[in-house]
Design a protein around this motif. Structure first.
Motif, mmCIF file in Angstrom:
data_model
loop_
_atom_site.group_PDB
_atom_site.id
_atom_site.type_symbol
_atom_site.label_atom_id
_atom_site.label_comp_id
_atom_site.label_asym_id
_atom_site.label_seq_id
_atom_site.Cartn_x
_atom_site.Cartn_y
_atom_site.Cartn_z
ATOM 1 N N VAL A 142 2.620 -17.198 -2.168
ATOM 2 C CA VAL A 142 1.389 -16.760 -1.500
ATOM 3 C C VAL A 142 1.596 -15.388 -0.860
ATOM 4 O O VAL A 142 0.750 -14.487 -0.979
ATOM 5 N N GLU A 143 2.750 -15.210 -0.203
ATOM 6 C CA GLU A 143 3.042 -13.941 0.458
ATOM 7 C C GLU A 143 3.193 -12.816 -0.562
ATOM 8 O O GLU A 143 2.692 -11.703 -0.374
ATOM 9 N N TRP A 144 3.892 -13.099 -1.630
ATOM 10 C CA TRP A 144 4.127 -12.091 -2.652
ATOM 11 C C TRP A 144 2.822 -11.637 -3.292
ATOM 12 O O TRP A 144 2.620 -10.449 -3.556
ATOM 13 N N ASN A 145 1.916 -12.567 -3.512
ATOM 14 C CA ASN A 145 0.631 -12.203 -4.100
ATOM 15 C C ASN A 145 -0.186 -11.320 -3.160
ATOM 16 O O ASN A 145 -0.798 -10.334 -3.585
ATOM 17 N N GLU A 146 -0.169 -11.653 -1.867
ATOM 18 C CA GLU A 146 -0.944 -10.832 -0.926
ATOM 19 C C GLU A 146 -0.287 -9.477 -0.699
ATOM 20 O O GLU A 146 -0.975 -8.479 -0.497
ATOM 21 N N MET A 147 1.040 -9.443 -0.733
ATOM 22 C CA MET A 147 1.745 -8.171 -0.585
ATOM 23 C C MET A 147 1.254 -7.171 -1.623
ATOM 24 O O MET A 147 1.020 -6.001 -1.334
ATOM 25 N N ARG A 148 1.089 -7.642 -2.846
ATOM 26 C CA ARG A 148 0.690 -6.756 -3.947
ATOM 27 C C ARG A 148 -0.803 -6.521 -3.991
ATOM 28 O O ARG A 148 -1.251 -5.501 -4.540
ATOM 29 N N SER A 149 -1.586 -7.432 -3.423
ATOM 30 C CA SER A 149 -3.050 -7.280 -3.426
ATOM 31 C C SER A 149 -3.599 -7.618 -2.041
ATOM 32 O O SER A 149 -4.254 -8.648 -1.846
ATOM 33 N N PRO A 150 -3.328 -6.763 -1.058
ATOM 34 C CA PRO A 150 -3.748 -7.068 0.311
ATOM 35 C C PRO A 150 -5.264 -7.005 0.474
ATOM 36 O O PRO A 150 -5.963 -6.337 -0.285
ATOM 37 N N ASN A 151 -5.732 -7.731 1.489
ATOM 38 C CA ASN A 151 -7.159 -7.686 1.791
ATOM 39 C C ASN A 151 -7.428 -6.587 2.819
ATOM 40 O O ASN A 151 -6.514 -5.853 3.213
ATOM 41 N N ILE A 152 -8.648 -6.444 3.237
ATOM 42 C CA ILE A 152 -9.024 -5.346 4.119
ATOM 43 C C ILE A 152 -8.285 -5.412 5.461
ATOM 44 O O ILE A 152 -8.038 -4.390 6.098
ATOM 45 N N ARG A 153 -7.905 -6.609 5.888
ATOM 46 C CA ARG A 153 -7.166 -6.768 7.148
ATOM 47 C C ARG A 153 -5.674 -6.519 6.964
ATOM 48 O O ARG A 153 -5.046 -5.860 7.784
ATOM 49 N N SER A 154 -5.101 -7.026 5.874
ATOM 50 C CA SER A 154 -3.647 -6.973 5.705
ATOM 51 C C SER A 154 -3.143 -5.689 5.058
ATOM 52 O O SER A 154 -1.936 -5.434 5.050
ATOM 53 N N ALA A 155 -4.047 -4.861 4.544
ATOM 54 C CA ALA A 155 -3.617 -3.623 3.874
ATOM 55 C C ALA A 155 -2.843 -2.699 4.817
ATOM 56 O O ALA A 155 -2.021 -1.897 4.375
ATOM 57 N N ASN A 156 -3.077 -2.852 6.120
ATOM 58 C CA ASN A 156 -2.401 -1.998 7.090
ATOM 59 C C ASN A 156 -0.917 -2.323 7.227
ATOM 60 O O ASN A 156 -0.142 -1.504 7.739
ATOM 61 N N THR A 157 -0.501 -3.504 6.775
ATOM 62 C CA THR A 157 0.891 -3.919 6.974
ATOM 63 C C THR A 157 1.645 -4.225 5.686
ATOM 64 O O THR A 157 2.869 -4.329 5.695
ATOM 65 N N TYR A 158 0.929 -4.365 4.559
ATOM 66 C CA TYR A 158 1.573 -4.595 3.267
ATOM 67 C C TYR A 158 1.570 -3.277 2.486
ATOM 68 O O TYR A 158 0.529 -2.849 1.973
ATOM 69 N N TRP A 159 2.727 -2.642 2.404
ATOM 70 C CA TRP A 159 2.827 -1.286 1.862
ATOM 71 C C TRP A 159 3.502 -1.262 0.497
ATOM 72 O O TRP A 159 4.523 -1.916 0.281
ATOM 73 N N LYS A 160 2.940 -0.441 -0.407
ATOM 74 C CA LYS A 160 3.499 -0.318 -1.756
ATOM 75 C C LYS A 160 4.957 0.123 -1.747
ATOM 76 O O LYS A 160 5.764 -0.336 -2.558
ATOM 77 N N GLU A 161 5.279 1.035 -0.851
ATOM 78 C CA GLU A 161 6.654 1.552 -0.831
ATOM 79 C C GLU A 161 7.683 0.486 -0.454
ATOM 80 O O GLU A 161 8.887 0.692 -0.619
ATOM 81 N N ASN A 162 7.200 -0.664 0.030
ATOM 82 C CA ASN A 162 8.121 -1.748 0.380
ATOM 83 C C ASN A 162 8.276 -2.790 -0.732
ATOM 84 O O ASN A 162 9.145 -3.658 -0.603
#
Length: 281
Positions: A142-162
């Motif tokens: 679940v975490e891995w999927n959101e990391m790659r496709s964050p929502n409007i709230r989580s985009a601020n903390t799930y970064w492509k460079e990570n």
């Protein structure tokens, strides 16, 4: 470096950097008059939060829990916004123990918010590359999927460079996974939808790493959850479950963010500390 032996498992806390975040956000709806009695707050209403990875060693395995905030990755604006006073010295900490990034077998990410995942990568010739090239990186599906496709709230903390540079190393799991005998990751949700905890049970001893369900010892009250939590009622339910489980087993509870304690044990009521490992300042 502080250490803790739990059965055959040796835990060592490394230096992953320091943030200072708004105390109100970290304690949600709890009045400041209550939480400030349990955790120090500065004149800007910020509380100190470490971001210190834990090295777990057993049977020749080197297992890293979280990766700190990295070094040279945050902009000056980000450092100011997140109250960063020290960046990571993770690689230097490993070197003190005679280890290199290539010695790490697993990197366990309870979730992949920036303050847990920035230490996964570094920049070489304008390209992000993996730091722990040999390691298997484990987080919930679940975490891995959101990391790659964050929502409007989580985009601020799930970064492509990570994540982009390490995606071939990631082995996501569903519900629960035993990493090595005696150490398992359990998906809980709550803080993030994919949040997980770690449970160590070995030689009659129990240790629970609640991660951001209980970022500091001051969050032991099951109702004291973060404003940052995406699913606060899930956080409460999972804290109830795992606090009860741990207290029954006289478990150590360990921390990634706590600026005061590395690990504590409570009495059966969960209100009084009976053992603690203080962070050396």
């Amino acid at each position: 470096m502080e250490t803790l032996q739990a059965g055959g498992f040796l835990l060592t806390w490394l230096d992953g950097g320091v943030t200072n975040l708004d105390g109100g956000a970290m304690f949600g709806v709890v009045p400041k008059a209550l939480w400030s009695r349990k955790y120090a707050v500065n004149e800007s209403n910020q509380i100190e939060l470490r971001t210190d990875p834990i090295l777990i060693q057993k049977d020749g395995y080197n297992i890293l829990v979280e990766t700190g905030i990295g070094s040279g990755k945050l902009s000056e604006k980000q450092k100011k916004n997140f109250g960063v006073t020290e960046e990571s010295k993770l690689i230097e900490s490993l070197a003190v123990l005679g280890l290199t990034p290539g010695d790490i077998d697993f990197v366990l990410l309870t979730h992949m918010h920036f303050d847990h995942a920035c230490g996964l990568t570094k920049k070489e010739n304008d390209t992000w590359v993996s730091i722990f090239e040999r390691a298997e990186i484990v987080t919930s599906n679940v975490e891995w999927n959101e990391m790659r496709s964050p929502n409007i709230r989580s985009a601020n903390t799930y970064w492509k460079e990570n994540w982009e540079a390490v995606q071939q190393q990631v082995k996501p799991f569903t519900e629960e996974r035993e990493i090595i005998p005696g150490l398992r990751m359990v998906h809980t949700g709550g803080h993030s939808d994919g949040h997980s905890i770690l449970v160590v049970e070995d030689e009659g001893q129990t240790l629970i790493h609640m991660a951001d369900l209980m970022p500091t010892h001051a969050h032991s009250n099951v109702l004291w959850v973060l404003a940052y939590d995406d699913y606060p009622m899930t956080s409460i339910e999972q804290k109830q479950k795992w606090m009860k489980y741990g207290l029954k087993k006289n478990a150590w509870f360990t921390f990634y963010h706590d600026a005061v304690y590395r690990a504590v044990k409570w009495d059966g009521s969960g209100k009084e500390l009976v053992s603690e490992i203080e962070r050396q300042k």
